[in-house]
Design an enzyme around this catalytic site. Structure first.
Site, PDB file in Angstrom:
ATOM      1  N   GLU A  23      59.494  28.765  56.700  1.00 14.61           N
ATOM      2  CA  GLU A  23      59.160  28.965  55.277  1.00 14.61           C
ATOM      3  C   GLU A  23      60.222  28.397  54.322  1.00 14.61           C
ATOM      4  N   TYR A  53      63.501  28.838  54.542  1.00 11.75           N
ATOM      5  CA  TYR A  53      64.708  29.661  54.406  1.00 11.75           C
ATOM      6  C   TYR A  53      65.900  28.992  55.105  1.00 11.75           C
ATOM      7  N   ARG A  57      60.751  32.573  64.499  1.00  9.38           N
ATOM      8  CA  ARG A  57      59.678  32.076  63.607  1.00  9.38           C
ATOM      9  C   ARG A  57      60.005  30.630  63.286  1.00  9.38           C
ATOM     10  N   HIS A  75      58.183  27.654  51.095  1.00  7.87           N
ATOM     11  CA  HIS A  75      57.746  28.317  49.856  1.00  7.87           C
ATOM     12  C   HIS A  75      57.597  27.328  48.699  1.00  7.87           C
ATOM     13  N   ARG A 106      53.471  22.518  47.848  1.00  5.99           N
ATOM     14  CA  ARG A 106      52.398  22.528  46.845  1.00  5.99           C
ATOM     15  C   ARG A 106      51.029  22.603  47.520  1.00  5.99           C
ATOM     16  N   ARG A 133      45.866  33.581  57.276  1.00  4.38           N
ATOM     17  CA  ARG A 133      44.445  33.754  56.954  1.00  4.38           C
ATOM     18  C   ARG A 133      43.620  34.172  58.184  1.00  4.38           C
ATOM     19  N   GLN A 186      47.169  40.172  44.976  1.00  3.11           N
ATOM     20  CA  GLN A 186      47.414  40.809  43.679  1.00  3.11           C
ATOM     21  C   GLN A 186      48.333  42.034  43.741  1.00  3.11           C
ATOM     22  N   ASP A 222      41.675  44.800  36.165  1.00  4.88           N
ATOM     23  CA  ASP A 222      41.293  44.045  37.362  1.00  4.88           C
ATOM     24  C   ASP A 222      40.887  45.048  38.437  1.00  4.88           C
TER      25      ASP A 222
HETATM   26  P1  FAD Z   1      32.287  47.077  37.132  1.00  6.18           P
HETATM   27  O1  FAD Z   1      32.619  46.244  38.292  1.00  6.18           O
HETATM   28  O2  FAD Z   1      31.937  46.392  35.872  1.00  6.18           O
HETATM   29  O3  FAD Z   1      31.102  48.052  37.565  1.00  6.18           O
HETATM   30  C1  FAD Z   1      30.422  48.872  36.657  1.00  6.18           C
HETATM   31  C2  FAD Z   1      29.097  49.264  37.255  1.00  6.18           C
HETATM   32  O4  FAD Z   1      28.519  50.285  36.447  1.00  6.18           O
HETATM   33  C3  FAD Z   1      28.080  48.150  37.310  1.00  6.18           C
HETATM   34  O5  FAD Z   1      27.609  47.995  38.638  1.00  6.18           O
HETATM   35  C4  FAD Z   1      26.960  48.602  36.368  1.00  6.18           C
HETATM   36  O6  FAD Z   1      25.685  48.205  36.820  1.00  6.18           O
HETATM   37  C5  FAD Z   1      27.116  50.099  36.407  1.00  6.18           C
HETATM   38  N1  FAD Z   1      26.613  50.805  35.206  1.00  6.18           N
HETATM   39  C6  FAD Z   1      26.969  50.604  33.911  1.00  6.18           C
HETATM   40  N2  FAD Z   1      26.316  51.489  33.110  1.00  6.18           N
HETATM   41  C7  FAD Z   1      25.543  52.257  33.913  1.00  6.18           C
HETATM   42  C8  FAD Z   1      24.666  53.345  33.706  1.00  6.18           C
HETATM   43  N3  FAD Z   1      24.466  53.860  32.490  1.00  6.18           N
HETATM   44  N4  FAD Z   1      24.031  53.883  34.753  1.00  6.18           N
HETATM   45  C9  FAD Z   1      24.224  53.391  36.013  1.00  6.18           C
HETATM   46  N5  FAD Z   1      25.056  52.374  36.268  1.00  6.18           N
HETATM   47  C10 FAD Z   1      25.727  51.820  35.248  1.00  6.18           C
HETATM   48  N6  FAD Z   1      39.353  41.321  39.624  1.00  6.18           N
HETATM   49  C11 FAD Z   1      40.385  41.161  40.422  1.00  6.18           C
HETATM   50  O7  FAD Z   1      41.170  42.092  40.581  1.00  6.18           O
HETATM   51  N7  FAD Z   1      40.595  40.012  41.098  1.00  6.18           N
HETATM   52  C12 FAD Z   1      39.759  38.954  40.989  1.00  6.18           C
HETATM   53  O8  FAD Z   1      39.985  37.923  41.605  1.00  6.18           O
HETATM   54  C13 FAD Z   1      38.642  39.104  40.153  1.00  6.18           C
HETATM   55  N8  FAD Z   1      37.777  38.090  40.009  1.00  6.18           N
HETATM   56  C14 FAD Z   1      36.698  38.245  39.190  1.00  6.18           C
HETATM   57  C15 FAD Z   1      35.811  37.191  39.048  1.00  6.18           C
HETATM   58  C16 FAD Z   1      34.714  37.329  38.234  1.00  6.18           C
HETATM   59  C17 FAD Z   1      33.782  36.169  38.091  1.00  6.18           C
HETATM   60  C18 FAD Z   1      34.487  38.554  37.550  1.00  6.18           C
HETATM   61  C19 FAD Z   1      33.289  38.722  36.687  1.00  6.18           C
HETATM   62  C20 FAD Z   1      35.370  39.594  37.676  1.00  6.18           C
HETATM   63  C21 FAD Z   1      36.488  39.449  38.479  1.00  6.18           C
HETATM   64  N9  FAD Z   1      37.420  40.466  38.619  1.00  6.18           N
HETATM   65  C22 FAD Z   1      38.473  40.307  39.461  1.00  6.18           C
HETATM   66  C23 FAD Z   1      37.338  41.683  37.814  1.00  6.18           C
HETATM   67  C24 FAD Z   1      36.833  42.866  38.610  1.00  6.18           C
HETATM   68  O9  FAD Z   1      35.622  42.538  39.237  1.00  6.18           O
HETATM   69  C25 FAD Z   1      36.707  44.054  37.666  1.00  6.18           C
HETATM   70  O10 FAD Z   1      37.974  44.369  37.166  1.00  6.18           O
HETATM   71  C26 FAD Z   1      36.129  45.267  38.378  1.00  6.18           C
HETATM   72  O11 FAD Z   1      34.861  44.967  38.905  1.00  6.18           O
HETATM   73  C27 FAD Z   1      36.033  46.446  37.430  1.00  6.18           C
HETATM   74  O12 FAD Z   1      35.495  47.498  38.155  1.00  6.18           O
HETATM   75  P2  FAD Z   1      34.695  48.697  37.486  1.00  6.18           P
HETATM   76  O13 FAD Z   1      34.243  49.533  38.621  1.00  6.18           O
HETATM   77  O14 FAD Z   1      35.525  49.319  36.440  1.00  6.18           O
HETATM   78  O15 FAD Z   1      33.467  48.052  36.730  1.00  6.18           O
HETATM   79  P1  NAP Z   2      40.958  37.932  30.099  1.00  4.41           P
HETATM   80  O1  NAP Z   2      41.807  37.571  31.239  1.00  4.41           O
HETATM   81  O2  NAP Z   2      41.425  38.978  29.155  1.00  4.41           O
HETATM   82  O3  NAP Z   2      40.674  36.592  29.299  1.00  4.41           O
HETATM   83  C1  NAP Z   2      39.922  36.553  28.166  1.00  4.41           C
HETATM   84  C2  NAP Z   2      39.981  35.156  27.556  1.00  4.41           C
HETATM   85  O4  NAP Z   2      39.181  35.149  26.402  1.00  4.41           O
HETATM   86  C3  NAP Z   2      41.350  34.724  27.158  1.00  4.41           C
HETATM   87  O5  NAP Z   2      41.506  33.369  27.505  1.00  4.41           O
HETATM   88  C4  NAP Z   2      41.365  34.904  25.633  1.00  4.41           C
HETATM   89  O6  NAP Z   2      42.196  33.877  25.173  1.00  4.41           O
HETATM   90  C5  NAP Z   2      39.921  34.726  25.256  1.00  4.41           C
HETATM   91  N1  NAP Z   2      39.495  35.560  24.139  1.00  4.41           N
HETATM   92  C6  NAP Z   2      39.779  36.864  23.893  1.00  4.41           C
HETATM   93  N2  NAP Z   2      39.177  37.282  22.779  1.00  4.41           N
HETATM   94  C7  NAP Z   2      38.486  36.229  22.284  1.00  4.41           C
HETATM   95  C8  NAP Z   2      37.675  36.037  21.131  1.00  4.41           C
HETATM   96  N3  NAP Z   2      37.447  37.020  20.285  1.00  4.41           N
HETATM   97  N4  NAP Z   2      37.141  34.822  20.941  1.00  4.41           N
HETATM   98  C9  NAP Z   2      37.369  33.812  21.792  1.00  4.41           C
HETATM   99  N5  NAP Z   2      38.136  33.935  22.895  1.00  4.41           N
HETATM  100  C10 NAP Z   2      38.693  35.137  23.132  1.00  4.41           C
HETATM  101  O7  NAP Z   2      39.551  38.413  30.598  1.00  4.41           O
HETATM  102  P2  NAP Z   2      38.520  37.784  31.614  1.00  4.41           P
HETATM  103  O8  NAP Z   2      38.786  36.365  31.894  1.00  4.41           O
HETATM  104  O9  NAP Z   2      37.210  38.179  31.092  1.00  4.41           O
HETATM  105  O10 NAP Z   2      38.789  38.594  32.921  1.00  4.41           O
HETATM  106  C11 NAP Z   2      38.532  39.989  32.978  1.00  4.41           C
HETATM  107  C12 NAP Z   2      39.452  40.634  33.933  1.00  4.41           C
HETATM  108  O11 NAP Z   2      39.113  40.247  35.267  1.00  4.41           O
HETATM  109  C13 NAP Z   2      40.846  40.156  33.656  1.00  4.41           C
HETATM  110  O12 NAP Z   2      41.647  41.208  33.182  1.00  4.41           O
HETATM  111  C14 NAP Z   2      41.331  39.623  34.954  1.00  4.41           C
HETATM  112  O13 NAP Z   2      42.548  40.228  35.352  1.00  4.41           O
HETATM  113  C15 NAP Z   2      40.257  39.940  35.974  1.00  4.41           C
HETATM  114  N6  NAP Z   2      40.098  38.742  36.786  1.00  4.41           N
HETATM  115  C16 NAP Z   2      41.115  38.415  37.616  1.00  4.41           C
HETATM  116  C17 NAP Z   2      41.017  37.269  38.342  1.00  4.41           C
HETATM  117  C18 NAP Z   2      42.130  36.898  39.286  1.00  4.41           C
HETATM  118  O14 NAP Z   2      42.100  35.828  39.850  1.00  4.41           O
HETATM  119  N7  NAP Z   2      43.101  37.735  39.507  1.00  4.41           N
HETATM  120  C19 NAP Z   2      39.918  36.451  38.235  1.00  4.41           C
HETATM  121  C20 NAP Z   2      38.920  36.806  37.365  1.00  4.41           C
HETATM  122  C21 NAP Z   2      39.033  37.947  36.631  1.00  4.41           C
HETATM  123  P3  NAP Z   2      42.586  33.689  23.639  1.00  4.41           P
HETATM  124  O15 NAP Z   2      42.633  35.064  23.053  1.00  4.41           O
HETATM  125  O16 NAP Z   2      43.901  32.985  23.682  1.00  4.41           O
HETATM  126  O17 NAP Z   2      41.543  32.808  23.097  1.00  4.41           O
HETATM  127 FE1  SF4 Z   3      45.185  41.547  51.094  1.00  2.00          FE
HETATM  128 FE2  SF4 Z   3      45.536  43.784  49.773  1.00  2.00          FE
HETATM  129 FE3  SF4 Z   3      47.325  41.839  49.501  1.00  2.00          FE
HETATM  130 FE4  SF4 Z   3      44.899  41.554  48.413  1.00  2.00          FE
HETATM  131  S1  SF4 Z   3      46.464  43.051  47.848  1.00  2.00           S
HETATM  132  S2  SF4 Z   3      46.020  40.066  49.685  1.00  2.00           S
HETATM  133  S3  SF4 Z   3      43.622  42.621  49.895  1.00  2.00           S
HETATM  134  S4  SF4 Z   3      46.863  42.974  51.348  1.00  2.00           S
END
Ligand code: FAD
Ligand code: NAP
Ligand code: SF4
Length: 695
Positions: free
Chosen positions: A175, A177, A225, A263, A266, A304, A355, A680
Site C-alpha cells: 500500500e 508504506y 503483506r 494509497h 489514482r 472487494r 462512509q 445519508d
Molecule cells: P427514505 O429512504 O426516504 O424512506 C422513506 C420511506 O417512507 C419511503 O419508502 C416512503 O415511501 C415512505 N413513506 C413516506 N410517507 C409515508 C406514509 N405516509 N405512509 C407510508 N409510507 C410513507 N445515502 C448514503 O448514505 N450513501 C449513498 O451512497 C447514497 N446514495 C444515494 C443515491 C441516490 C440516487 C439517492 C436518491 C439517495 C442516496 N442516498 C445515499 C441517501 C439515502 O438513500 C437516504 O439518506 C436514506 O434513504 C434516508 O432514509 P430514510 O429512511 O430516512 O428515508
Molecule cells: P445535497 O448533497 O445536499 O446536495 C444538494 C445540491 O443542491 C447541492 O449541490 C446544492 O448546491 C443544491 N441546492 C440546494 N438548494 C438549492 C436550491 N434552492 N436551488 C438550486 N440548487 C440547490 O443533497 P442530495 O444531492 O439531494 O443528496 C441527499 C443526501 O443523500 C445527501 O445528504 C447525501 O449525503 C446523500 N447521498 C450520498 C451519496 C454518497 O455517495 N455518499 C450519494 C447520493 C446521496 P448549491 O446550494 O451550491 O447550489
Molecule cells: Fe462496508 Fe460498512 Fe464500511 Fe460501508 S461503512 S464500506 S458497508 S464496512
C-alpha cells in the site's frame, strides 16, 4: 505446510470452510479478517472496546484476524500519538484483546505498520527525502544507522506482540508504506546498500522478515503483506514481485497476503464501483508462479470480496489459499457462522461505501459501519430484550424505518411497519439503480430477510394517515417517512422537459442527449453517472471493461500495472451545476469523492460552480437554462440542452407529526423525516437503531 483445501462434502462452502494447516497450528477456515484501522488502536482508553470488538468477531467464526496497524516506533506513526507497540507496558494492555479472542476460540495477529513518508507528522522517515502526494510532511532520509533502528523496532514490536499473546504478526509491506517505499525507485533513490539494484531495494523487507523469524521462533505466524500490483507509474515489475515473494518465503514468512495499489494510486481498489473480486487474478498469478517454483506457502487474496459465494469461487478457481475480508466483518461479525449454517442470505453485506469506516478513519473518528452501527460500539450500543413489550408502528420502510423496525422486533416488541410503496427500501431503490451502486440491493435483501426472521408485520402499498395511527392506539409511533425533493423555484421549471431525479432514475421519462443537472450533491453526481452510462453497461459488473476504463494492466506487461485508461464515450453530454463557488463534490466522501469526480471527468462531464439560475425557457429546438455568475449576476449565458434535471437537495417529509403529537401519541422522528440536511443512510440507520434500542 498444507495449502490445498480439503473438501468436506456437507459444507456449503467446502473451500472457504476447510481448515488450513500451517504446520505448527491450524486455522479453522480460510477466512482472514484483514487489518482495518478503526481508531480503537489510538488510545489506551479504547482497549476494552477493542477487546469486545475482536471477541465478537472471533465468536462469529473467522479463522484468523489481524488488528489495525500498530507502529513499531514513533517514526512509523500514522499520525501524532497513533497506536504503537514499543514497550512491555503497552504489550500488557494488549493482553485483554488476545485473552478475549482466545476465550472465544479465535486467533489474532497484530499488524506492524510503519508508514514511512505516509506518516502524517513531522517525524516521518523514508528511504529518500521525497514527499508523498498525500501528506503535507516531507520525510527525513534515513541514515544507514537509522535503517537499522527501524528494523530493530519491527523485531521488538513482533516480540512484544508475542509476549502480549498474539498468534502472529502481519508485516505491512504494501500500500505504499515504509517497506514498499524501499522497493521502488520512485521513492528510493539511495546509492548505498539499501538502494540501486533490486537486491538492495528489497533488502529491508527480507531482513525484517528473516530477523523477525529468528526472534519469535518457529511457532508464530508471520504474514507478509506484499504489494502485488502497485498501480503507480514506475511501480514494481512482475519479476520483482515474484522475487520478493520467494525471498520472504525463504526468510520465514508463514503466509503472503495481497496488497493492491499504493494509497497515492489514482485507481480505485475497494470502492463500491470496483467489481467484486477485481484483483484476485493478480494473487492467482503470483500463486501460480510460486507453485511452479515448488513453493507451497499459502497465499491470501483480498479486495472487494464481500459474500461467501464470491470467496468460495475464488478459492475453487485456485486463485488463493485464503481470502482476506476486512470491512465485511464490520458489517456482519457473524459472517462465517452464517455461511457455515448455509445462511448466506442472512449476511448483512458490506456495500463498500466507505462512509462509516474509512471516511471516519481519515477524519480521526472511530470507525463503524453504515449498515451495522454497532461495529466499533459493541460495549455501548447494546440491543437487549425488553422487559416491557410495546405495540409500535414504524411509518416508512427506508433505511431508518428498516433498522428501527427490525431492532424493535428483535428486542421483543410487537412491530407494524408501513410503507406507501410496493417494496421496502425507500431511496435505496433509487440508489441501487446508479451504475456502481448495485451493492445497495444487498442491504434491502438483508432487511427483507430480517423482517421475516424478527416477525415484523410488513404492510406495503399502505400510505398511513394520522387518523389511522391514532385509531390503532399504538404505544409508540416512529416516523421514518423520509424526504421530499426541494423545490428550487426557478422561473420556467414547470416546463415538461424539466425532470426530477426520481423520474430519471426510475426511467419514467425519456432523457435526451444534452442534459443540465441543477445541484451537484451526492444525488447530482449519481444522476450524472447514470446519464453518461449506457443502460445495462455498468462497469462494476464487467471486470474487463472496468480494468480498461481505469487503466489497469497486467503487471507482467507493464511496471506497476498501470496504462492509459481506455474510456468508452459517454452516453450523453452532461453539465453539472452548483451555486456555491469552488470544487464540485467537495462534500462527497473523503475516500470516494475523488473517484466520483475522476469518473465523471473521464466522461467529459462539464462542472460549473458559482452560478445563479435565472430562468428556464425555450432555446432553439430544445431547452435553455439561463445562468449568470457571482453576486453581481454577471456573464449571463444560456446552456442549450434537451432536458434539465433537478437534484437540488431535499426537505423532511413529516406531515404526520403535528396531528399525532396533538393527539398525545408518543411519536419519534428518525432519518430524513427528522433532518434532511446532510442526511445519508449512515445517519438514518444509526438513528433508527439507537432510537429502537432505547424504547
Ligand atoms: P427514505 O429512504 O426516504 O424512506 C422513506 C420511506 O417512507 C419511503 O419508502 C416512503 O415511501 C415512505 N413513506 C413516506 N410517507 C409515508 C406514509 N405516509 N405512509 C407510508 N409510507 C410513507 N445515502 C448514503 O448514505 N450513501 C449513498 O451512497 C447514497 N446514495 C444515494 C443515491 C441516490 C440516487 C439517492 C436518491 C439517495 C442516496 N442516498 C445515499 C441517501 C439515502 O438513500 C437516504 O439518506 C436514506 O434513504 C434516508 O432514509 P430514510 O429512511 O430516512 O428515508
Ligand atoms: P445535497 O448533497 O445536499 O446536495 C444538494 C445540491 O443542491 C447541492 O449541490 C446544492 O448546491 C443544491 N441546492 C440546494 N438548494 C438549492 C436550491 N434552492 N436551488 C438550486 N440548487 C440547490 O443533497 P442530495 O444531492 O439531494 O443528496 C441527499 C443526501 O443523500 C445527501 O445528504 C447525501 O449525503 C446523500 N447521498 C450520498 C451519496 C454518497 O455517495 N455518499 C450519494 C447520493 C446521496 P448549491 O446550494 O451550491 O447550489
Ligand atoms: Fe462496508 Fe460498512 Fe464500511 Fe460501508 S461503512 S464500506 S458497508 S464496512
Amino acid at each position: 505446510m498444507a495449502a490445498t483445501p480439503s473438501s468436506p462434502s456437507s459444507s456449503p462452502y467446502p473451500h472457504l470452510l476447510a481448515p488450513l494447516d500451517l504446520g505448527f497450528t491450524t486455522l479453522k477456515n480460510r477466512v482472514l479478517m484483514g487489518s482495518m484501522h478503526t481508531g480503537l488502536e489510538d488510545g489506551r482508553k479504547h482497549f476494552p472496546a477493542m477487546a469486545a470488538y475482536f471477541a465478537e468477531r472471533a465468536r462469529g467464526g473467522v479463522g484468523l484476524m489481524v488488528t489495525g496497524g500498530f507502529a513499531p516506533n514513533i517514526a512509523g506513526w500514522t499520525k501524532p500519538f497513533a497506536g504503537m507497540l514499543a514497550s512491555s507496558g503497552a504489550a500488557r494492555r494488549h493482553k485483554q484483546v488476545t485473552d478475549a479472542v482466545h476465550a472465544e476460540g479465535g486467533k489474532i495477529a497484530l499488524q506492524i505498520l510503519h508508514t514511512g513518508r505516509y506518516g502524517y507528522h513531522p517525524l516521518c522517515v523514508a528511504p529518500s527525502r521525497i514527499q508523498s502526494p498525500i501528506s503535507p510532511f516531507t520525510p527525513r532520509e534515513l541514515s544507514v544507522g537509522g535503517i537499522e533502528r527501524q528494523i530493530r523496532a519491527f523485531i521488538r514490536c513482533a516480540m512484544l506482540a508475542r509476549d502480549a499473546g498474539y498468534d502472529g504478526v502481519e508485516i505491512m509491506g504494501s500500500e505504499g508504506y515504509f517497506i514498499n517505499q524501499f522497493l521502488v525507485t520512485h521513492t528510493n533513490q539511495r546509492t548505498d546498500d539499501w538502494g540501486g539494484s533490486y537486491a538492495n531495494r528489497m533488502r529491508l523487507a527480507v531482513e525484517i522478515v528473516r530477523r523477525t523469524r529468528e526472534a519469535v521462533g518457529r511457532d508464530f505466524i508471520i504474514i507478509y503483506r506484499l504489494s502485488m500490483i502497485d498501480l503507480i507509474p514506475g511501480g514494481s515489475s512482475w519479476e520483482e514481485v515474484v522475487l520478493l515473494a520467494k525471498a520472504v518465503e525463504a526468510a520465514g514468512a508463514t503466509l503472503i497476503n495481497s496488497g493492491i495499489g499504493w494509497h497515492e494510486a489514482r485507481v480505485p481498489t475497494i470502492a463500491t464501483s470496483v467489481p467484486r473480486g477485481a484483483f484476485t487474478w493478480v494473487t492467482k498469478k503470483l500463486r501460480t508462479d510460486l507453485r511452479a517454483a515448488g513453493l507451497t506457502i499459502p497465499v491470501v487474496t483480498s479486495n472487494r470480496l464481500n459474500m461467501p459465494e464470491v470467496a468460495e469461487q475464488v478459492l475453487a478457481d485456485g486463485a488463493a489459499d485464503m481470502v482476506s475480508m476486512a470491512r465485511p466483518f464490520l458489517a456482519d461479525p457473524e459472517f462465517v457462522n452464517k455461511a457455515a449454517q448455509g445462511r448466506s442470505q442472512d449476511i448483512n453485506t458490506c456495500i463498500a461505501c466507505n462512509q462509516a469506516c474509512l471516511d471516519h478513519a481519515f477524519k480521526a473518528q472511530l470507525a463503524s459501519c453504515l449498515v451495522n452501527p454497532r461495529a466499533g460500539h459493541e460495549t455501548e450500543l447494546i440491543i437487549k430484550m425488553t422487559p416491557a413489550k410495546k405495540r409500535v408502528a414504524v411509518i416508512g420502510a427506508g433505511p431508518a424505518g428498516l433498522a428501527a423496525a427490525t431492532t424493535l422486533a428483535e428486542r421483543g416488541h410487537s412491530v407494524d411497519l408501513y410503507d406507501a410503496a410496493d417494496k421496502i427500501g425507500g431511496q435505496f431503490n433509487l440508489a441501487k439503480r446508479v451504475p456502481g451502486k448495485e451493492e445497495f440491493e444487498e442491504t434491502l435483501r438483508y432487511f427483507g430477510n430480517r423482517i421475516t426472521a424478527t416477525g415484523v408485520r410488513l404492510h406495503l402499498n399502505t400510505r398511513v394517515s394520522a387518523a389511522d395511527l391514532i385509531a390503532q392506539k399504538f404505544d409508540d409511533v416512529l416516523l421514518a417517512t423520509g424526504v421530499t425533493p426541494r423545490n428550487p423555484r426557478i422561473p420556467g421549471q414547470e416546463h415538461p422537459k424539466v425532470l426530477s431525479y426520481i423520474d430519471v432514475l426510475l426511467g419514467r421519462q425519456p432523457v435526451g442527449k444534452r442534459v443540465a443537472l441543477i445541484g451537484a450533491g451526492g444525488i447530482g453526481f449519481d444522476v450524472a453517472e447514470f446519464l453518461v452510462t449506457p443502460a445495462g453497461h455498468s462497469t462494476a459488473l464487467d471486470l474487463p471493461a472496468w480494468l480498461a476504463e481505469w487503466g489497469v494492466a497486467d503487471p507482467a506487461e507493464v511496471r506497476g500495472g498501470v496504462v492509459r485508461p481506455q474510456v468508452s464515450p459517454p452516453e450523453r453530454q452532461v453539465t453539472l451545476l452548483q451555486r456555491k463557488p469552488g470544487k464540485l463534490g467537495a462534500g462527497l466522501g473523503k475516500t470516494t469523492g475523488w473517484i466520483h469526480r475522476a469518473a465523471l471527468k473521464m466522461k467529459n462531464v462539464e462542472m460549473i460552480s458559482g452560478v445563479n439560475y435565472e430562468r428556464i425557457g425555450e432555446e432553439g429546438s430544445g431547452l435553455g437554462l439561463f445562468i449568470t455568475f457571482g453576486e453581481k449576476r454577471l456573464d449571463g449565458t444560456v446552456l442549450a440542452v434537451d432536458n434539465i434535471v433537478l437534484c437540488a437537495g431535499q426537505e423532511p417529509l413529516r406531515e404526520l407529526l403535528e396531528p399525532l403529537r396533538t393527539a398525545g401519541v408518543k411519536t419519534h422522528l428518525i432519518g430524513g423525516a427528522d433532518e434532511a440536511s446532510e442526511l445519508d443512510a449512515k445517519r438514518a440507520i444509526n438513528q433508527g437503531t439507537r432510537v429502537a434500542a432505547a424504547i
